[in-house]
Enzyme design. Structure first.
Site, mmCIF file in Angstrom:
data_model
loop_
_atom_site.group_PDB
_atom_site.id
_atom_site.type_symbol
_atom_site.label_atom_id
_atom_site.label_comp_id
_atom_site.label_asym_id
_atom_site.label_seq_id
_atom_site.Cartn_x
_atom_site.Cartn_y
_atom_site.Cartn_z
ATOM 1 N N TYR A 167 0.795 -1.227 0.000
ATOM 2 C CA TYR A 167 0.000 0.000 0.000
ATOM 3 C C TYR A 167 0.827 1.276 0.000
ATOM 4 C CZ TYR A 167 -3.263 3.503 1.989
ATOM 5 O OH TYR A 167 -4.021 4.614 2.235
ATOM 6 N N LYS A 171 1.312 5.453 -1.956
ATOM 7 C CA LYS A 171 1.028 6.692 -1.243
ATOM 8 C C LYS A 171 2.253 7.589 -1.191
ATOM 9 C CE LYS A 171 -3.316 6.185 -0.326
ATOM 10 N NZ LYS A 171 -4.312 7.081 -0.949
#
Length: 319
Positions: A167, A171
């Protein structure tokens, strides 16, 4: 510098990706309540229809243009088509502000990933926003229009920890893209903002927690999180204030001030204060995180053994 006027969404066309649920919907509702014209974009048309009903309930004037559009935004072609469709209702003019809220998190251990899942992680984060930013920037610049691009990263775009390897690279990449565009789009008077929210209490979090490693859940057990409405208010406040890096709570402020580098500062005085807290507190916090991870080793060994992960050989370093 102390009395600059705040950006007002009233009467402006605001375009929100991921606008059918979670933070995207909360931002769309808040913008509607502020008197903006709002276009929400996502894939699921059924959820979009329900979201539009929520926006209609928040309508302030009969003149507001509230619409939804069903498009896949993970390609430049899809992003261009969505923006073109949303612009038609406004005489062909581009939206005044783009809020890129699309994305999701699928946590897991790095050693259990493969190339496909790692690419999927980037698709669910970076590529959920980058094509829309590209399409928006090209359109505004070619038409000599001014506006705003608002990215949604995560507080995990400032740091990362166990369980978030699929993830956080995306980001961090969103932050990197925003940093580059904040500099480049000065050429065209287009403002860039990037928000770093913490845990958001949403259906996406519930799905995320179903696959999140136990040790990650343990590290987050004291994190109460915030509702999408609270986060939306923090994001919009930062946009209205003209902040580049947007944070809205203490931990976010500390990480922002401690990792800002050469990014434009929101306030030098408060950043000195938060930076000092981070200088002392963050290394202590990180040591506690690493200690928890080390304590999880036996359970993790059993977990991987049960899944048949080990080959049966033992290296000298693990004897």
């Amino acid at each position: 510098m102390f009395f600059k006027s705040k950006w007002d969404p009233r009467g402006r066309h605001c375009y929100v990706t991921g606008g059918s649920s979670g933070l995207g919907l909360a931002l769309a509702v808040l913008l509607t309540k502020k008197g903006a014209h709002v276009s929400i974009v996502a894939r699921n048309e059924e959820r979009l229809q329900k979201a539009l009903e929520t926006l209609e309930a928040a309508r302030q004037t009969q003149d507001q243009v509230l619409k939804y559009y069903s498009f896949a935004l993970n390609s430049e072609a899809g992003a261009v088509a969505a923006i073109e469709a949303a612009s038609e209702a406004h005489g062909g003019r581009s939206p005044d502000a783009f809020f890129f809220c699309a994305g999701k998190s699928t946590p897991g251990f790095f050693v259990e990933q493969d190339e496909a899942s790692m690419r999927k992680g980037m698709d669910e984060t970076y590529w959920a926003q980058a094509p829309s930013a590209l399409a928006a920037a090209k359109r505004m610049v070619s038409r000599r229009e001014k506006g705003k691009l608002v990215f949604i990263s995560s507080v995990l775009g400032y740091f990362s920890m166990i369980g978030y390897s699929p993830y956080t690279p995306g980001k961090f990449a969103i932050r990197g893209l925003a940093e580059a565009l904040q500099s480049e789009l000065i050429l065209y008077d287009i403002d860039v903002h990037v928000a770093f929210p913490g845990t958001i209490l949403s259906p996406g979090l519930e799905q995320e927690n179903q696959v999140k490693p136990k040790v990650t859940l343990k590290l987050e057990e004291t994190d109460d999180g915030y509702t999408p409405e609270v986060v939306a208010a923090g994001v919009l406040k930062g946009v209205r204030n003209g902040d580049f890096h947007i944070t809205y709570e203490l931990l976010g402020h500390i990480f922002r001030a401690s990792t800002a580098g050469s990014s434009p500062r929101n306030s030098y005085l408060t950043d000195i204060f938060y930076g000092l807290i981070g200088y002392v507190g963050l290394p202590i916090w990180r040591r506690s995180v690493d200690s928890t991870v080390r304590g999880h080793r036996p359970e993790h060994e059993e977990y991987l053994s049960a899944r048949g992960f080990f080959t049966g050989t033992t290296s000298e370093s693990t004897k």
